[in-house]
Design an enzyme around this catalytic site. Structure first.
Site, PDB file in Angstrom:
ATOM      1  CG  ASP A  13      -0.318  -0.010   2.530  1.00  0.00           C
ATOM      2  OD1 ASP A  13      -0.085   1.062   3.109  1.00  0.00           O
ATOM      3  OD2 ASP A  13      -0.026  -1.123   3.025  1.00  0.00           O
ATOM      4  CD  GLU A 106      -4.009   3.965  10.997  1.00  0.00           C
ATOM      5  OE1 GLU A 106      -2.891   4.018  11.546  1.00  0.00           O
ATOM      6  OE2 GLU A 106      -4.181   3.748   9.780  1.00  0.00           O
TER       7      GLU A 106
END
Length: 312
Positions: A13, A106
């Site tokens: 990513d 997150e």
């Protein structure tokens, strides 16, 4: 949760922090898929987003995107979902990509309770699916995943745990991961510096099959149809007959409709086709791309080019 497997397919990513990427080298290095940062919060768009998507698609990778989630209310979550969905339109929309969009949740800047975390997460996920037509994936860290309850179990999990020996922990919502981000200090040809490394829970073929229905590849554009069924536009520089003019107008009408959609710059894989189409007849150009054009437009022009439509 399960361990990694030697048969699992590998990916990465990226965001602007990886700078300019040589996607051909990344693909050759063995990376099959990737997730590209698109947006964050209500207004931020990663400056390398479109360039990364275009390059990765041209290299033949399976591409997905992610949004860094910051909302602390359901209304804020819906605004973030709209910002993400609108940004995806710059590359043809979520359905133009092979992997679903991702909610990257997150941390807890608003000090929300677990119940509130789940409420805002569900508001974002539901709104994003409504806007894009694609069910999202949830990305989160090993510790933060414990905040999510079983009402989110139906969403695939992409989990971060940086370890060579410890697997991600079982969580209330998940007992298995779909993607595992196992290090943030990977090295891949074509990228300067470190990059996050990820693993899908199966083979590349299984990855394609898993999301083939959720994010179908846009259909290959067909040749334009009209009463005269033209096989090519009138020859460049020559006066048009009435029949040629009708054929040209029909083709131009179809091109204009495709071009009028959400606009993006010319992708690398479409440049040769666009150049050939523009050079075919400079006196009667089919289109202008001064402000860009849509993903579907570039696909259409590329198909026409491959069929020899713009050969003189």
């Amino acid at each position: 949760m399960q361990t990694r497997s030697s048969g699992n397919t590998q990916g990465i990513d990226v965001s602007r922090y990886q700078g300019t990427i040589d996607w051909a080298k990344v693909k050759v290095s063995g990376m099959t898929f990737l997730f590209i940062k698109a947006t964050e919060g209500q207004t931020y768009t990663d400056p390398n987003f479109q360039e990364n998507v275009t390059g990765a698609l041209a290299a033949g990778m399976l591409v997905g995107t992610y949004h860094f989630f910051r909302a602390t209310t359901t209304d804020g979550a819906k605004v973030e979902a709209a910002h993400y969905a609108n940004t995806l339109q710059k590359v043809g929309g979520a359905k133009a990509l092979q992997l679903p969009p991702v909610m990257d949740y997150e941390n807890n800047p608003g000090n929300l309770s677990k119940a509130q975390i789940n409420t805002v997460a569900k508001a974002f996920l539901t709104e994003l699916q409504r806007l894009t037509g694609v069910k999202p994936i949830i990305y989160t860290g090993n510790s933060f995943a414990g905040n999510f309850d079983t009402t989110l179990s139906s969403y695939d999990l992409w989990i971060a745990r940086y370890s060579n020996t410890r697997v991600p922990d079982d969580q209330p919502a998940w007992k298995r991961w779909t993607f595992w981000q196992y290090t943030d200090s990977g090295k891949v040809n074509g990228i300067s510096g470190n990059v996050d490394m990820n693993e899908f829970q199966g083979s590349a073929a299984e990855l394609r099959a898993r999301y083939a229905t959720a994010t179908p590849k846009p259909p290959e554009p067909s040749e334009p149809t009209n009463p005269t069924n033209p096989t090519e536009p009138p020859k460049g520089g020559e006066p048009m007959t009435a029949e040629e003019k009708a054929a040209f107008d029909a083709l131009k009408s179809q091109v204009d409709k495709l071009q009028a959609r959400q606009q993006m710059e010319v992708p690398v894989w479409a440049k040769a086709a666009v150049d050939a189409a523009l050079a075919y007849d400079t006196k009667n150009p089919l289109f202008s791309i001064d402000s860009g054009a849509s993903y579907d437009f570039y696909r259409f022009i590329t198909v026409m080019y491959r069929r020899g439509l713009f050969k003189k």
